[in-house]
Write a protein that holds these residues in place. Structure first.
Motif, short mmCIF file in Angstrom:
data_model
loop_
_atom_site.label_atom_id
_atom_site.label_comp_id
_atom_site.label_asym_id
_atom_site.label_seq_id
_atom_site.Cartn_x
_atom_site.Cartn_y
_atom_site.Cartn_z
N MET A 54 0.93 -1.14 -0.07
CA MET A 54 0.04 0.20 0.01
C MET A 54 1.11 1.31 -0.19
N LYS B 165 1.36 2.52 -6.98
CA LYS B 165 0.72 1.74 -7.90
C LYS B 165 -0.65 2.41 -8.88
N ASP C 274 -9.16 -2.45 -6.86
CA ASP C 274 -9.94 -2.14 -5.96
C ASP C 274 -11.16 -1.22 -6.45
N ILE D 263 -13.99 -0.21 0.41
CA ILE D 263 -13.15 -1.34 0.93
C ILE D 263 -13.39 -1.45 2.10
N PHE E 173 -14.87 -5.06 4.11
CA PHE E 173 -14.23 -5.81 5.31
C PHE E 173 -15.01 -5.77 6.60
N PHE F 114 -13.45 -10.32 0.55
CA PHE F 114 -12.73 -9.14 -0.11
C PHE F 114 -11.87 -10.14 -1.05
N ARG F 115 -10.94 -10.88 -0.51
CA ARG F 115 -9.77 -11.74 -1.19
C ARG F 115 -10.62 -12.55 -2.11
N GLU G 110 -11.29 -10.02 -5.09
CA GLU G 110 -10.06 -9.66 -5.73
C GLU G 110 -9.65 -10.77 -6.72
N GLY H 133 -4.32 -4.34 -5.68
CA GLY H 133 -4.14 -4.06 -4.34
C GLY H 133 -2.92 -4.58 -3.79
N GLY H 134 -2.49 -3.98 -2.54
CA GLY H 134 -1.29 -4.66 -2.00
C GLY H 134 -1.26 -5.96 -1.54
N GLY H 135 -2.48 -6.56 -1.27
CA GLY H 135 -2.40 -8.15 -0.83
C GLY H 135 -2.55 -8.92 -1.89
N ARG I 10 -7.87 2.36 3.95
CA ARG I 10 -7.36 1.03 4.11
C ARG I 10 -7.56 0.32 5.42
N PRO I 11 -8.30 -0.68 5.30
CA PRO I 11 -8.55 -1.33 6.59
C PRO I 11 -7.65 -2.05 7.20
N ILE I 12 -6.55 -2.47 6.33
CA ILE I 12 -5.27 -3.28 7.10
C ILE I 12 -4.65 -2.05 7.91
N ARG J 3 5.56 -9.82 3.77
CA ARG J 3 5.03 -10.09 2.22
C ARG J 3 6.24 -10.00 1.14
C1 S3P Z 1 -4.59 -3.99 0.74
C2 S3P Z 1 -4.24 -3.10 -0.20
C3 S3P Z 1 -5.29 -2.19 -0.49
C4 S3P Z 1 -6.66 -2.86 -0.75
C5 S3P Z 1 -7.14 -3.43 0.52
C6 S3P Z 1 -6.26 -4.58 1.07
C7 S3P Z 1 -3.66 -4.77 1.35
O1 S3P Z 1 -4.89 -1.83 -1.81
O2 S3P Z 1 -6.67 -3.82 -1.79
O3 S3P Z 1 -7.40 -2.18 1.59
O4 S3P Z 1 -3.93 -6.20 1.90
O5 S3P Z 1 -2.42 -4.51 1.39
P1 S3P Z 1 -3.65 -0.58 -2.05
O6 S3P Z 1 -2.47 -1.34 -2.11
O7 S3P Z 1 -3.94 0.02 -3.47
O8 S3P Z 1 -3.80 0.36 -0.79
#
Ligand code: S3P
Length: 192
Positions: free
Chosen positions: A32, A36, A55, A66, A70, A78-79, A82, A100-102, A139-141, A158
């Motif tokens: 995040m 990107k 996203d 988002i 969550f 959510f996953r 994705e 997304g970052g995950g 960003r909930p994480i 990661r």
């Molecule tokens: C996440 C990153 C977010 C989004 C979600 C979870 C993650 O996207 O998909 O909040 O787990 O790293 P960005 O990387 O665009 O912030």
């Protein structure tokens, strides 16, 4: 927001680098705040690619932000969304995909991205990431975890997944969006 800068050379036409390239997708992965979304926007504007923000696609389909997805349905749901979007994007051509970052957490996502895309990892130090994301609440994480220690630890966890998925890495610390985008396009053109 970081500075976009303008670094197209005097006589360079918009998108001129892309003409030598195969029409293929570019998937941007990374933590995040790695840049990107901003870089994919720049690549769309300057290099003639379509853009797909995973996203955004999820939010449109689910009709909520988002954080709400969550809160209401949990991270697993959510996953699943994705993974579904990544699979759907397999039919796109000449598209820059902002993940997304995950997205790399699930092996199947990386496998599906690899089928049609060069995968580029954007990186930045935890300190840089914090600077870029600290005012965001979407960003909930990171909500409730907005500090360098947490960011550094999650990044570390990661890191191996990001590295294994990527064709190459671009460090974004101290660089403009334009510089990062050009570096990506130049390196991709050398891979053709
Ligand atoms: C996440 C990153 C977010 C989004 C979600 C979870 C993650 O996207 O998909 O909040 O787990 O790293 P960005 O990387 O665009 O912030």
């Amino acid at each position: 927001m970081w500075n976009t800068g303008i670094i197209l050379k005097k006589n360079q036409k918009k998108g001129s680098l892309t003409s030598e390239m195969k029409k293929e997708n570019i998937a941007l992965i990374g933590f995040m705040g790695a840049g990107k979304s901003a870089v994919s926007q720049y690549i769309q504007d300057r290099f003639g690619y379509e853009k797909a923000e995973i996203d955004q696609l999820i939010m449109q389909k689910e009709g909520m932000p988002i954080t709400e997805i969550f809160a209401k349905h949990g991270e697993g749901y959510f996953r699943d969304c994705e993974s579904r979007e990544i699979l759907r994007l397999g039919s796109r051509k000449k598209t820059v995909i902002s993940c997304g970052g995950g997205a790399v957490i699930r092996k199947e996502n990386v496998e599906n991205l690899k089928k049609t895309s060069r995968i580029i990892l954007l990186t930045a130090s935890p300190e840089t990431i914090l600077k870029r994301v600290k005012h965001s609440t979407d960003r909930p994480i990171l909500n409730g975890n907005m500090n360098v220690e947490y960011i550094g630890e999650l990044m570390e966890k990661r890191q191996a997944l990001y590295q294994a998925a990527a064709d190459f890495e671009v460090i974004t610390d101290g660089k403009t969006i334009a510089a990062v985008s050009r570096e990506i396009m130049e390196r991709i053109s050398k891979m053709e």
